[in-house]
Design an enzyme around this catalytic site. Structure first.
Site, short mmCIF file in Angstrom:
data_model
loop_
_atom_site.label_atom_id
_atom_site.label_comp_id
_atom_site.label_asym_id
_atom_site.label_seq_id
_atom_site.Cartn_x
_atom_site.Cartn_y
_atom_site.Cartn_z
N GLU A 149 0.82 -1.22 0.00
CA GLU A 149 0.00 0.00 0.00
C GLU A 149 0.86 1.27 0.00
OE1 GLU A 149 -2.64 -1.30 -0.51
OE2 GLU A 149 -2.94 -3.03 0.78
N ASP A 175 -1.60 -1.70 -10.34
CA ASP A 175 -1.84 -3.09 -9.93
C ASP A 175 -1.93 -3.95 -11.18
OD1 ASP A 175 -1.87 -2.50 -7.29
OD2 ASP A 175 -4.03 -2.61 -7.03
#
Length: 519
Positions: A144, A331
């Protein structure tokens, strides 16, 4: 395909330790074959059904899916030997890709209570990488983008007094990691803390305590150059790359991003049986019942337009940044999964970059060889989550998760220290290693993320409860075993059941976490 055609690629790909372990399992390799064959069968049956009903356009799309999954099956078996990790390793060994690692189970490092936990997450990630890729990783994707500098840290929960903590960059330095990534706002000053502090007391106190220890810099920083990062008063650090915001919005934004183009394949509407998709996005607020048929030719035109647009942004951005680098991280599941056309778009972008005389696709380590950073900076605390701080992972819905993580940390590491250098029976050694697995799994940032976003809340809550209960039960069993000299038959049965259920990182040796690298 680019490699076969000799087109320079220069892509950095992160493979998390859990993913590397999953993709390497024989069960996955065989199940993936079954999955592809099921899709091929579904496409064949759909084509027959549509032609019988006179749906010519739909039948042609079913033929497209037949060819698509058939091509994947052929490549998977013939080109990559049913081994995706071997395929990625081959590409890295040929200099086509640079593969980086991440923390063991994607633990949210800034909020872990003990430095030993941060070390365990990072070191295990490196060891798993070495196992699969036969080299040390040069870079890491911090889960993250979560970062915390060194300062006297106080846990956000409980009444403990502040105690010294290492900065995340110190762990990277000590483990030979050269570089990591951060979000734009952290590189430029870290003020994007959102509106959550007043709503959640633990988060507000954590931020206020950090502010007392952190002196923000006034210097102007650019996301188009890397920097050495050290905490104040420290001399161990790593290099940071910042995320470019201009290219980020083009792909990430639900409103402005390319994947939302009306010509692209609609993710959410599927035909059953088989689960294949035959419709396009159609409109920003079009309900599923009104989606129009997918038209591949129009999607291909959109891919070309968006690749041109993206390369133009890169060119215009870097023309005023001599020697600069534009880092555009995404991602991987976005490409192909959510955005079906994403891999082809990426291929076109790299083709177009290769044709530009003033642009070059490069890996981070290659760039650093040619342009080593000259400035040393400090970074504030935060993440790339909503609000820029820790709210997504620590809030009123997830406080109980962190209470369990902290309790498990406080039990595990004293036990590890007490059993170091002891000649333990094999069952006890295996049990302590399994206890370490349960701790790592409990620490996964996925659980609080899924709870906060409601994407799979029940599942995440059950996983937290499952790993915590397993941890506590096994801990008590180990305590009893240490007193009695070995595990009881009942304790061995518990151990075997947990080993069968949670069997990742089979080579895990938790005593290496504090002794230095284990060969």
């Amino acid at each position: 395909r680019l490699w076969d055609r000799g087109i320079p690629i220069g892509v950095v790909m992160g493979v998390t330790p859990v993913l590397a372990e999953q993709l390497s399992q024989d069960a996955f390799k065989e199940n993936f074959l079954d999955y592809l064959n099921l899709k091929i069968k579904a496409a064949r049956e759909n084509a027959k059904e549509f032609r019988e009903k006179g749906y010519t356009q739909m039948a042609e799309l079913a033929d497209m899916w037949f060819d698509f999954y058939g091509g994947l099956l052929k490549n998977y078996v013939s080109q990559w030997g049913r081994d995706i990790i071997w395929g990625l390793k081959t590409l890295q060994d040929e200099g086509v890709l640079e593969i980086i690692t991440s923390a063991a189970t994607h633990g949210y490092l800034p909020l872990l209570k003990r430095d030993q936990s941060v070390e365990a997450q990072i070191r295990t990630g490196i060891e798993v990488y070495e196992k699969h890729f036969d080299r040390r990783p040069k870079g890491i994707w911090l889960p993250e983008c979560g970062y915390r500098p060194s300062y006297p840290w106080k846990p956000p929960l409980g009444e403990e007094k502040p105690y010294p903590r290492k900065g995340i960059e110190e762990f990277l330095y000590e483990n030979g990691i050269q570089y990591f990534f951060t979000d734009t706002h952290l590189l430029k000053g870290g003020r994007a803390i959102g509106t959550y502090m007043a709503r959640f007391e633990a988060l507000r106190l954590l931020w206020e305590h950090f502010q007392k220890e952190y002196t923000p810099t006034q210097q102007e920083r650019s996301v188009y150059y890397p920097y050495y990062v050290v905490s104040e008063g420290k001399d161990k650090g790593a290099i940071v790359f910042g995320r470019d915001p201009k290219t980020a919005i083009q792909v990430w934004s639900g409103e402005h991003g390319y994947p939302g183009d009306f010509r692209y394949l609609e993710f959410h509407k599927k035909h059953f049986p088989g689960g294949l998709r035959y419709w396009r996005v159609t409109g920003a607020k079009t309900d599923l019942a009104s989606k129009m048929i997918y038209e591949p030719d129009k999607a291909r035109r959109a891919i070309g337009e968006h690749a041109d647009h993206f390369v133009t942004i890169i060119r215009e951005t870097l023309k005023d940044q001599p020697g600069g680098v534009l880092v555009a991280p995404y991602d991987a599941e976005l490409f192909g999964h959510w955005w079906f056309e994403g891999p082809i778009w990426l291929e076109k972008v790299l083709e177009k970059v290769a044709a530009e005389k003033d642009l070059e696709a490069t890996t981070c380590s290659q760039y650093l060889e040619d342009h080593p950073p000259r400035e040393v900076i400090t970074l504030p605390e935060g993440s790339w989550g909503e609000g820029g701080f820790h709210y997504i992972w620590l809030n009123e819905w997830t406080q109980w998760v962190w209470e369990k993580i902290y309790k498990a940390e406080d039990l595990f590491f004293p036990l590890l220290g007490a059993t170091r250098n002891k000649d333990l029976p094999t069952p006890l050694v295996e049990a302590i290693s399994q206890l370490a697995r349960e701790l790592l799994l409990l620490q996964s940032s996925d659980w609080p993320f899924l709870i906060t976003t409601w994407s799979a809340r029940d599942y995440a809550e059950s996983r937290v409860a499952e790993h915590y209960e397993a941890f506590i039960e096994l801990y008590k069993t180990i305590e009893k075993g240490l007193m009695e000299g070995n595990l009881s038959p009942q304790g061995v049965r518990l151990l075997r059941s947990l080993q069968e259920r949670d069997n990742l990182f089979p080579e895990l040796n938790p005593w290496c976490w504090e002794q230095g690298r284990c060969d």
